[in-house]
Design a protein around this motif. Structure first.
Motif: not given
Length: 440
Positions: A413-421
């Motif tokens: 979840x953390x990795x996906x958020x940092x990639x798009x937010x």
């Protein structure tokens, strides 16, 4: 003017005609969010009333007809509210059809009671575990034990922080002196300036969900984002660097903001808070001096193994948890500015998280939504308070994904958020994160 209308299905309220939900809060309330007094709701619960009439209607046909206007002109916000009551697509950015008073009324009264003896028992428990782990690791002193120690002790340092966090909110006890003494002991032991953090964290709670005024992990505006040099962008959005940010934040805050948690003249603090800030900075310095002294006594390598590595593990815990309580939901959640922001709407953008076995160890800090709205509730009552408030929240509450024994799923979840937010627009009052496609 009548506010209720009888129909064949029971009783329904007319749509409210005032433009915004009434929270019962005045501007002065935010000077101390931990002591917010909520005015009681002036209306009964329409769900309860409708249910009781509907049950009677099963057995008797009342045959009562009440005339009503053929069409009522609804404002845009009323239409959004009706949609969010279940008759249409849910809009997380729309004003909720309930108030802070409604939520507060749903929470049992005993959930607000603070028990200092129970709070101190958690401090004693955690302190015993911390010293016990250090003694075991120092005794065995081998390559198998040290990695296990670092993982366990960093988690316990994080648990100490959470208890000090309760002291800062006043949910530890009703005794301000006890809160201050225990908070300083706990936070200074893990190199956190208690009052400096407490005051900035208060600012975070007072302005949660506000793009410019929030203090912790708030979005960058597109203008600020574009102004960052490539190295700063990389440090903020590329793992593991964001998970090591907390000590640097304490010294210099977030991009676009000035000040330090250690300096009494920082923009973070009011003139009458200088003495508190100095006190905490002195306590922090004393802990730093103690570590230096231990390095001469025990050797720097031993201090690094016993304290240094667990400290950085604690920093990663803190950054992970605080980030994911405000980011990373599978649906985009709104941020606000201007007239669209309110204390309630901002608080509803926070997220609960499940940490598996860690829930009890770090004192149920994952029950974050209720905590953000009512930070004076003790941590040991947050789960019960959350369950009681869920029927009021409705779709505004996002049920956390259940964790395995350990919350490894949150790393994805953390990795996906940092990639798009990455940033939000410089304009508008209801905003959602946007992605810098040039980075991906």
């Amino acid at each position: 003017m009548a506010t209720w209308v009888l129909s064949e299905c029971g009783v329904r309220p007319f749509p409210r005609i005032y433009p915004k939900p009434r929270t019962g809060l005045s501007n002065s309330s935010f000077s101390n969010p931990d002591s917010i007094e909520i005015a009681p709701s002036r209306t009964s619960n329409p769900i309860t009333i409708c249910t009781s009439f509907s049950r009677v209607g099963r057995y008797r046909n009342w045959g009562l007809k009440v005339s009503a206007p053929v069409k009522i002109q609804l404002s845009d916000e009323d239409e959004k509210e009706i949609n969010n009551d279940g008759d249409g697509e849910f809009d997380p950015g729309a004003p909720p059809p309930f108030t802070l008073a409604d939520i507060r009324a749903a929470i049992p009264k005993h959930c607000w009671v603070k028990d200092p003896w129970r709070s101190m028992s958690y401090v004693l428990r955690d302190a015993v575990v911390v010293f016990g782990l250090a003694a075991v690791a120092a005794y065995f002193n081998n390559i198998v034990v040290w990695p296990l120690y670092w993982i366990a002790q960093s988690t316990m340092f994080w648990a100490l922080f959470v208890l000090g966090h309760d002291c800062g909110h006043g949910s530890f006890s009703n005794n301000g002196k006890l809160n201050s003494v225990v908070g300083h002991l706990l936070h200074s032991s893990i190199l956190v300036p208690y009052h400096g953090w407490r005051i900035s964290h208060r600012t975070h709670h007072q302005n949660h969900g506000h793009v410019e005024n929030d203090e912790s992990w708030h979005p960058l505006s597109e203008k600020i984002y574009r102004s960052l040099d490539s190295a700063t962008r990389k440090l903020r959005f590329t793992l593991p660097f964001p998970m090591l940010a907390y000590p640097f934040y304490l010294w210099s805050r977030s991009p676009g903001k000035k000040g330090s948690h250690f300096h009494p003249d920082s923009d973070l603090f009011l003139p009458n808070e200088k003495r508190d800030v100095i006190t905490s900075t002195v306590c922090w310095s004393a802990m730093a001096a103690l570590l230096v002294g231990l390095s001469f006594t025990m050797g720097p390598l031993q201090v690094l193994k016993l304290y240094g590595i667990p400290y950085w593990g604690f920093v990663m815990w803190l950054d992970l948890v605080t980030y994911l309580h405000h980011h990373g939901h599978e649906d985009k959640l709104p941020w606000y500015r201007g007239k669209e922001w309110s204390y309630l709407r901002g608080g509803l953008t926070t997220l609960d998280r499940d940490y598996g076995w860690i829930n009890n160890i770090h004192h149920d800090i994952g029950t974050h939504v209720i905590h953000h709205l009512f930070p004076q509730i003790p941590h040991y009552n947050l789960i019960e308070a959350t369950e009681a408030a869920k029927p009021v929240f409705g779709k505004y509450y996002r049920e956390p994904k259940k964790s395995w024994v350990l919350p490894f799923h949150l790393l994805g979840v953390l990795a996906r958020s940092l990639k798009k937010d990455h940033y939000v627009s410089d304009e508008g009052e209801i905003l959602y994160y946007q992605t810098d496609t040039a980075r991906n």
